[in-house]
Design an enzyme around this catalytic site. Structure first.
Site, PDB file in Angstrom:
ATOM      1  CB  THR A  51      -0.942  -0.009   1.215  1.00 33.99           C
ATOM      2  OG1 THR A  51      -1.654  -1.243   1.239  1.00 33.99           O
ATOM      3  CG2 THR A  51      -1.941   1.131   1.157  1.00 33.99           C
ATOM      4  CE1 TYR A 140       0.444  -9.345   1.669  1.00 39.55           C
ATOM      5  CE2 TYR A 140       2.131  -7.789   0.960  1.00 39.55           C
ATOM      6  CZ  TYR A 140       0.818  -8.183   0.990  1.00 39.55           C
ATOM      7  OH  TYR A 140      -0.123  -7.434   0.341  1.00 39.55           O
ATOM      8  CE  LYS A 168      -1.281  -7.506   4.127  1.00 35.32           C
ATOM      9  NZ  LYS A 168      -0.758  -6.265   3.495  1.00 35.32           N
ATOM     10  CB  ILE A 209      -2.165  -6.263   7.742  1.00 38.03           C
ATOM     11  CG1 ILE A 209      -1.463  -6.891   8.958  1.00 38.03           C
ATOM     12  CG2 ILE A 209      -1.294  -5.165   7.130  1.00 38.03           C
ATOM     13  CD1 ILE A 209      -0.113  -7.510   8.658  1.00 38.03           C
TER      14      ILE A 209
END
EC number: 4.3.3.7
Length: 311
Positions: A51, A140, A168, A209
């Protein structure tokens, strides 16, 4: 210690990187953005993740960003640093640098993209990163962006490493349920999909998250709080109204939609860096109506069905 620091973090915001129109980082915009997040139930902050447009940031820029955010946060919530790339040696060197930099509860390392490693390659990649420093690592797993998917079996194998403390997870709820059921003690499991937060938390995930927490943190908090207090009907009602907003926030490649909303709300999020571009003006207006006002008609015009965001 890192596990305990993060254990009560239900909403971790994957922080955007604010830019000036010329593409440079707008450090002056960071304090207002951070205070906004902390006022709306952000329990932790991830820096230099997807992001944040991390593929467009240099490591030097990331370190400058880390320093600027730490100066504002002043230890009020735990921070996580994006440290992984698709090149193991580079990831090792950067995780050492971030560990020496200090101030982070953990580092987030993405499954290597583009190279398409095997499960054994993924295992060796993360083992090498985790062995390289004392900074705890969160994996991730995001196949929508990296093409390959780490299997639950490989994840659980890595979960035995003393310096790998969580994941995540952006695959399926079935995978998440399996991981939650079979994880070792002190291994954190976060969903990386805002739209799955309701289901993931009911399965026993530790938190989300989130991108939507930039703009809809209160709704996210109310939903998770209702789940914690076993009021599933209330949580489900919030989720039904929340999903169109999540869809709108991912109707264009993220973070373009959330930046459009933040700019509208008066936060100087600025543009995206190429190759990402802003959402077209008319679509941005509809996205804002959905996310800010819950405008049902704008929802129908902006998104169709249910989107599964690959962020």
């Amino acid at each position: 210690m890192a596990y305990k620091d993060l254990l009560n973090c239900k909403i971790i915001t994957a922080f955007i990187t604010p830019f000036h129109e010329d593409g440079s980082i707008n450090f002056g915009a960071i304090p207002d953005l951070i205070e906004h997040l902390l006022a709306h139930h952000t329990d932790g902050i991830l820096l230099a993740g997807t992001t944040a447009e991390s593929p467009t940031l240099t490591h030097d820029e990331e370190l400058e960003l880390f320093a600027a955010v730490q100066k504002v946060v002043k230890g009020r919530v735990p921070l996580i640093a994006g440290v992984g790339t698709n090149e193991t040696r580079d990831s090792i060197e950067f995780v050492k640098e971030v560990d020496a930099f200090g101030g982070f509860a953990a580092g987030l390392a993405i499954v290597p993209y583009y190279n398409k490693p095997s499960q054994e390659g993924m295992y060796q990649h993360f083992k090498a990163i985790a062995d390289a420093s004392n900074l705890p690592i969160i994996i991730y797993n995001i196949p929508g962006r990296v093409v390959v998917e780490m299997t639950p079996e490989t994840m659980l194998r890595l979960a035995e490493h003393p310096n790998i403390i969580g994941v995540k997870e952006c695959t399926s709820l079935a995978n998440m349920a399996y991981l939650i059921e079979h994880r070792p003690e002190e291994f954190l499991i976060y969903t990386g999909e805002d739209g799955d937060a309701f289901h993931a938390m009911n399965l026993g995930a530790d938190g989300v998250i989130s991108v939507a927490s930039h703009t809809n943190g209160d709704e996210m908090f109310e939903m998770l709080d209702a789940i914690e207090h076993n009021d599933i009907k209330k949580a489900a009602a919030i989720q039904r109204k929340f999903i169109p907003k999540v869809n709108a926030l991912f109707s264009y490649p993220s973070p373009a939609p959330v930046k459009a909303v933040l700019n509208y709300l008066g936060f100087a999020a600025g543009p995206t860096r190429l190759p990402l571009v802003p959402a077209p003006e008319e679509d941005a207006k509809r996205i804002i109506k959905v996310v800010v006002d819950g405008d049902y008609q704008a929802t129908k015009e902006t998104v169709k069905g249910v989107l599964r965001p690959d962020y």
